[in-house]
Design a protein around this motif. Sequence first.
Motif, mmCIF file in Angstrom:
data_model
loop_
_atom_site.group_PDB
_atom_site.id
_atom_site.type_symbol
_atom_site.label_atom_id
_atom_site.label_comp_id
_atom_site.label_asym_id
_atom_site.label_seq_id
_atom_site.Cartn_x
_atom_site.Cartn_y
_atom_site.Cartn_z
ATOM 1 N N ASP A 7 0.828 -1.205 0.000
ATOM 2 C CA ASP A 7 0.000 0.000 0.000
ATOM 3 C C ASP A 7 0.865 1.258 0.000
ATOM 4 O OD1 ASP A 7 -2.256 -1.519 -0.040
ATOM 5 O OD2 ASP A 7 -2.767 -1.228 2.067
ATOM 6 N N ARG A 10 2.279 1.684 -3.530
ATOM 7 C CA ARG A 10 1.235 2.106 -4.468
ATOM 8 C C ARG A 10 0.820 3.550 -4.216
ATOM 9 N NH1 ARG A 10 -0.043 0.782 -9.422
ATOM 10 N NH2 ARG A 10 -0.064 3.029 -9.652
ATOM 11 N N GLU A 11 0.760 3.930 -2.963
ATOM 12 C CA GLU A 11 0.378 5.309 -2.635
ATOM 13 C C GLU A 11 1.382 6.314 -3.189
ATOM 14 O OE1 GLU A 11 0.072 5.314 1.574
ATOM 15 O OE2 GLU A 11 -1.829 4.185 1.610
ATOM 16 N N LEU A 13 3.367 5.841 -5.796
ATOM 17 C CA LEU A 13 3.192 5.863 -7.246
ATOM 18 C C LEU A 13 1.982 6.695 -7.640
ATOM 19 C CD1 LEU A 13 3.920 2.151 -8.241
ATOM 20 C CD2 LEU A 13 5.419 4.119 -8.534
ATOM 21 N N ASP A 14 0.883 6.496 -6.934
ATOM 22 C CA ASP A 14 -0.326 7.262 -7.252
ATOM 23 C C ASP A 14 -0.099 8.752 -7.070
ATOM 24 O OD1 ASP A 14 -1.666 4.962 -7.908
ATOM 25 O OD2 ASP A 14 -2.757 4.800 -6.007
ATOM 26 N N TYR A 17 1.907 9.859 -10.149
ATOM 27 C CA TYR A 17 1.142 9.827 -11.387
ATOM 28 C C TYR A 17 -0.059 10.775 -11.378
ATOM 29 C CZ TYR A 17 3.844 5.873 -13.097
ATOM 30 O OH TYR A 17 4.864 5.070 -13.540
ATOM 31 N N ALA A 18 -0.445 11.257 -10.214
ATOM 32 C CA ALA A 18 -1.512 12.248 -10.156
ATOM 33 C C ALA A 18 -1.038 13.607 -10.680
ATOM 34 C CB ALA A 18 -2.019 12.390 -8.722
ATOM 35 N N PRO A 466 0.718 3.476 -14.671
ATOM 36 C CA PRO A 466 -0.251 4.392 -14.078
ATOM 37 C C PRO A 466 -1.674 3.939 -14.327
ATOM 38 C CG PRO A 466 0.616 5.294 -16.114
ATOM 39 C CD PRO A 466 1.408 4.046 -15.825
ATOM 40 N N ARG A 467 -2.538 4.317 -13.433
ATOM 41 C CA ARG A 467 -3.958 4.053 -13.657
ATOM 42 C C ARG A 467 -4.492 5.085 -14.628
ATOM 43 N NH1 ARG A 467 -5.119 3.278 -7.190
ATOM 44 N NH2 ARG A 467 -4.075 1.268 -7.019
ATOM 45 N N VAL A 469 -6.558 7.797 -16.337
ATOM 46 C CA VAL A 469 -7.431 8.864 -15.850
ATOM 47 C C VAL A 469 -8.286 9.312 -17.007
ATOM 48 C CG1 VAL A 469 -7.509 11.155 -14.845
ATOM 49 C CG2 VAL A 469 -5.709 9.568 -14.176
#
Length: 470
Positions: A7, A10-11, A13-14, A17-18, A466-467, A469
């Motif tokens: 977690d 991932r946090e 990375l997020d 990537y935000a 990245p997720r 968007v």
Amino acid sequence: MTEPAPDAYRERLDALYARLDYERLGMPASSSSTELKLGRMRRLLRRLGDPQDALRIVHVAGTKGKGSTSAMVAAALSASGIKAGLFTSPHLHRLEERFEVDGAMMSPSDLVARCDEVLPVVESVEADWPDPEGRGMTFFEATTAIGLLHFARVGCRAVALEVGMGGRLDSTNVVRPGVSVITSISFDHVRQLGPTLGQIAREKAGILKRGTPAVVGVRGDEPLSAIREVARSRRCPIREVGPDVSYDYEPPTPPVDRPSNGVVRVRTWRRDWGPIVPPLPGEHQARNVAVALASLDALAETDPTLDVDPGAAARGVSGLRWPARVEVVGESPWVVIDGAHNVASAEALAGTLRSNFPSVPRTLVFGTSRDKDLDGQLRALLPLFDAVIATRYVENPRAVDPSAIAEAVSALGGPPAEVSADPASALQAARRRSPVPGLVCVTGSLFLAAEARAAALGLSNVPARPRLVT
């Protein structure tokens, strides 16, 4: 070092990537945009203690060849016992690939630690110097700072630092390098850098610093004249491939029954490097070897403690593995993955396939980005191929629709193109269609190369994607 909790990783990375990420969205239309300024980058590094000042940096720009050249410089330094960092972009599968030390990418734990150091400072800079249009610092600015801080933290003596795009306004252009390098000039990013080779060259020559030596591998009177003009105005001594650096490339002797890199012999103003097997095939990569070795000689002149052992350095260069750059990932049929994404790199790939690979039936798997010269790339590649499969990468929104690629292939007189929805299915289709002996080549974008490579090698668990968007 203990691995971070999933977690936590991932946090971070997020959080990265935000941020505004031009690798996913495409660059703004003009290099004079308020988004492409260096003031906040300098302030960020100052608040981090200016880690770049502790590093001897080889700063590498160029339309093509800058990543390969940077990797060769770092590999040669490491092979000579000099702790060396390598900063490149974009990554293929994991964000940590951008930050290598002696050939090993940053660990997830180190990434978390560096994010925890850098991101709060990014936020403080944004708060103290807000952008007039409300934009925060970008993904590339943050990752550049993470890389420089990491290399300083782990005690690198030298760093090969690849420019992201252009040069003059690139986020990396806040360093004072030991050597500046410009590998090549051709047409790419013309909306940002200019519509002529001279204008593009001036933007890339923006990395030249007053009194700092430079190595130039550029061909052509127009871009060379522009670079020389900038160098004169900044009193930069420059060494050029041609008058100061020579190389002789011997491709494999035909008929070629399997992929071969050939041999290159390099002589600089300082030494004769002798015969070296390039780490990658093609005449353009032999030229990159010459530029890399000349850069090492220029660095040694600025700091004799960084002089490499020629034999060890040559072995380091030859032993380099640089994924998705004319990379062979399969046999029967041969499967080649290359990140060529502009006309010049497509032409170089075509020449390499002719000279360094068996003459067998070839199938092209092609996908590219919306801001690239689709027709120009296809004109360079189509004469070599008997079949074409049009596809797209799926984890970045910049991809051209495969049906548009198939239409372009038809308009240019190519064979009827099969349309495939993603790189994995395109690769499967190409393998089915290709005879043995035969060759499948996947190219058109580094993003496509990354996804095709993951499919070809059965890679999984690549969490740095990245997720999307929407």
